[in-house]
Design a protein around this motif. Structure first.
Motif, PDB file in Angstrom:
ATOM      1  N   ALA C  44       0.832  -1.201   0.000  1.00  9.81           N
ATOM      2  CA  ALA C  44       0.000   0.000   0.000  1.00  9.81           C
ATOM      3  C   ALA C  44       0.872   1.259   0.000  1.00  9.81           C
ATOM      4  CB  ALA C  44      -0.925  -0.011   1.213  1.00  9.81           C
ATOM      5  N   PRO C  45       1.290   1.681  -1.196  1.00  5.16           N
ATOM      6  CA  PRO C  45       2.136   2.888  -1.268  1.00  5.16           C
ATOM      7  C   PRO C  45       1.470   4.110  -0.621  1.00  5.16           C
ATOM      8  CG  PRO C  45       2.118   1.728  -3.381  1.00  5.16           C
ATOM      9  CD  PRO C  45       1.097   1.058  -2.517  1.00  5.16           C
ATOM     10  N   ALA C  46       0.152   4.200  -0.736  1.00  7.95           N
ATOM     11  CA  ALA C  46      -0.539   5.350  -0.153  1.00  7.95           C
ATOM     12  C   ALA C  46      -0.454   5.326   1.369  1.00  7.95           C
ATOM     13  CB  ALA C  46      -2.006   5.366  -0.598  1.00  7.95           C
ATOM     14  N   LEU C  47      -0.547   4.138   1.946  1.00  3.91           N
ATOM     15  CA  LEU C  47      -0.473   4.032   3.407  1.00  3.91           C
ATOM     16  C   LEU C  47       0.876   4.535   3.911  1.00  3.91           C
ATOM     17  CD1 LEU C  47      -1.750   3.095   6.080  1.00  3.91           C
ATOM     18  CD2 LEU C  47      -0.820   0.812   5.634  1.00  3.91           C
ATOM     19  N   LYS C  49       2.761   6.757   2.365  1.00  3.21           N
ATOM     20  CA  LYS C  49       2.762   8.213   2.202  1.00  3.21           C
ATOM     21  C   LYS C  49       2.005   8.905   3.338  1.00  3.21           C
ATOM     22  CE  LYS C  49      -0.222  10.205  -0.520  1.00  3.21           C
ATOM     23  NZ  LYS C  49      -1.041  11.323   0.010  1.00  3.21           N
ATOM     24  N   TYR C  50       0.795   8.400   3.640  1.00  2.00           N
ATOM     25  CA  TYR C  50       0.035   9.002   4.737  1.00  2.00           C
ATOM     26  C   TYR C  50       0.824   8.916   6.052  1.00  2.00           C
ATOM     27  CZ  TYR C  50      -4.312   9.131   1.903  1.00  2.00           C
ATOM     28  OH  TYR C  50      -5.267   9.396   0.951  1.00  2.00           O
ATOM     29  N   THR C  51       1.483   7.785   6.272  1.00  2.00           N
ATOM     30  CA  THR C  51       2.252   7.613   7.512  1.00  2.00           C
ATOM     31  C   THR C  51       3.363   8.659   7.605  1.00  2.00           C
ATOM     32  OG1 THR C  51       1.818   5.229   7.463  1.00  2.00           O
ATOM     33  CG2 THR C  51       3.622   5.977   8.877  1.00  2.00           C
ATOM     34  N   ASN C  54       1.426  12.605   6.916  1.00  2.00           N
ATOM     35  CA  ASN C  54       0.325  13.109   7.724  1.00  2.00           C
ATOM     36  C   ASN C  54       0.416  12.713   9.192  1.00  2.00           C
ATOM     37  OD1 ASN C  54      -1.085  12.341   4.742  1.00  2.00           O
ATOM     38  ND2 ASN C  54      -1.326  14.438   5.517  1.00  2.00           N
ATOM     39  N   LEU C  55       0.961  11.540   9.456  1.00  2.00           N
ATOM     40  CA  LEU C  55       1.135  11.183  10.871  1.00  2.00           C
ATOM     41  C   LEU C  55       2.455  11.751  11.389  1.00  2.00           C
ATOM     42  CD1 LEU C  55      -1.206   9.189  10.147  1.00  2.00           C
ATOM     43  CD2 LEU C  55      -0.213   7.681  11.878  1.00  2.00           C
TER      44      LEU C  55
END
Lengths: 263, 263, 263
Positions: C44-47, C49-51, C54-55
């Motif tokens: 999950a490349p998006a996961l 990126k969000y990590t 954004n986190l």
């Protein structure tokens, strides 16, 4: 090897099954699933003290609920919450407290329906090792399709009518499965008494915070022979294994059930 | 190796990926994560029978919800409940039922937000092995930052206004993240259709007993194309994977949603 | 080895303890418990990126709640949900963010009571390896039986009277344990400040969707020094770690508490 709950040895016959996991391949197959008392003290000395003094030295010995019932409740909580780390100890303790292998088998199957298929699968993965260690034989397990207990036709008719009215307009599939698989099949399996089956169900509901489903099943449990004194102590016992908030959230619905039965 | 769900082979194309885990390093990397049918029978013969006859032989074949939808629902339930033991089987089955690797990737990312970051991490740990076994290539995964789907400005304005009024006085940070990350980013990612994204969301809410959040998302799911017949069967399907109590607790809120849409 | 949360290195002093798990026996004892950033991108490349963005790049740096408080909240969420896969990283980060080993010990013990005994046991199994890697000495841990903090007699009398009236008729055992073990013992242990103990409790309640128990403990947290601004940001932070639905379900009860305190 001193176990987290080694003090329980003084309670009864907790024996070699656990000690045997201390070395060799049996332990290798359940890594990290059993912590020693020293392991706990290496992080939280107070947790070890509470475990020894207040759980094993007090809670499990209290009147109001037998050790066998406490084991049924505790196993149900652990399965409902998929807490596999404590299962090896509590499966062994349950056997020592008089819960039969056939009853453990039925508890797991029952909770497939009441907690979820994955909860039962996770419990099987642990129980198969404990059963093997204890030498449980296939003929000690319940058959897949036993002769069912007799059905209370009137009570079942009431239940079916009510569920058809409430649930039918929303999910007829759920109505059909509930009647066919649960109340005309699972609940009639003879190797777990209806009173114990109710105890498993209520324990899993409290453990999962599923307050809305407690009134029906607590009432059914009391119809099946669970006393109010026992139900009170179930709540108190579960506070330790599923957390205080789940116990406290059960109180108002238990009050409603207890009061409605006095009328 | 006869698997818990070996009967599913008769359903379709469940193939070598699972069988390959029967030996060698692939299995070593997922210890205890796949139980054979014989393993289950060694503890609970009835659980194996119900699995073969009622889940694989009936539930998964019922009309009302396609096998692909059932796989999306089941994966969502397992991820929402962190039930990793059943994930290898159901990830493989989902691929066989037509859920694309890119869609599985998006389901996991979506549930990071709707179930929790740790749920997504636990699912990644299992899925990476299944993806490797199936030879999933990087170009089959969604890009981190794709061209988003068009935003329905009016609908989003309504949502944002309502959330600002309800949540703003309590947690402006939550309002900001909800708008920016969820409804103007995550929900617009193109590799999972909005209808399927809603199906994932609703399934995870039912699986977690999060009744209060169901009305909005069930309504949104139906706006996105989920039919009432499908929603009914979702509830029925989830009863098996997240337990009967969660299904029953969903009924009253689903009734409210279904009835409000008839007006 | 680039970790999921490697970007956090830029936040502070996250050091060799995690990197050390990349090889050798330490890693062997926590299989699959730490995923690299590349592992996440393989599914999950998006996961990822969000990590990163954004986190780690945003949430953990926001004002409103200190990194130390965010670590206490996050650990509490992970323990309350038994999400062991993220614990090694967040235990190490908590130490780097200034949470003392003695405080982590108390957080785990506290959540034995508020989340369940098995939750604490699962956390001990992870924490003992992290403590060993960090060279935590026994004299850095709280004693099992320390000198307790002074009891606020009037406040405790009010609580005891209310609980006796509400809970006594349903489960006197629960009333007794609550008074003796929780409010006259656990809450008076000096190695975790009452304000932090409240933060742990409230975080675990939000993480478990236990809305009914939030008003009392959020009020108590604010009595113990948690500001409304901090409470708002706790809800926002937990959205990521326990899922958006749990954050949203907290909003109406937090509103009630915030408003009642303005009068």
């Amino acid at each position: 090897m001193k176990l987290v709950s080694a003090a329980l040895i003084s309670l009864g016959t907790l024996t070699a099954a656990i000690a045997e996991t201390g070395s060799g391949p049996a332990r290798a197959s359940t890594p990290a699933s059993i912590l020693s008392s020293a392991d706990v003290r290496s992080v939280a000395p107070a947790l070890d003290k509470y475990t020894q003094d207040n759980l094993l030295g007090d809670l499990w010995k209290r009147p109001g609920l037998s050790p066998r019932d406490r084991s049924i409740v505790t196993l149900s909580v652990l399965i409902a919450r998929s807490q596999t780390i404590e299962m090896p100890f509590h499966l062994a303790l349950a056997l020592d407290n008089g819960v039969k292998p056939a009853e453990i088998s039925e508890i797991i199957t029952h909770l497939a329906f009441y907690s979820g298929w994955g909860n039962a699968t996770a419990a099987v993965a642990v129980a198969k090792d404990i059963f093997a260690q204890r030498g449980v034989r296939p003929d000690q397990l319940p058959p897949a399709s036993p002769t069912p207990l007799p059905l209370d036709q009137a009570s079942e008719q009431n239940r079916a009518t009510r569920v058809q009215a409430d649930v039918g307009p929303i999910s007829q599939g759920l109505v059909n499965d509930t009647g066919r698989l649960l109340f005309n099949d699972l609940w009639l399996r003879p190797d777990l008494a209806p009173r114990d089956r109710s105890l498993v169900t209520v324990s899993s509901l409290i453990a999962g915070g599923q307050v809305a489903q407690i009134p029906y099943h607590l009432g059914r449990a009391m119809d099946n022979g669970l006393t109010q004194e026992q139900a009170s102590e179930v709540i108190s016992h579960i506070a330790f294994y599923a957390g205080w908030p789940n116990a406290f959230s059960t109180v108002p619905v238990a009050k409603t059930v207890f009061e409605s039965r006095k009328k």
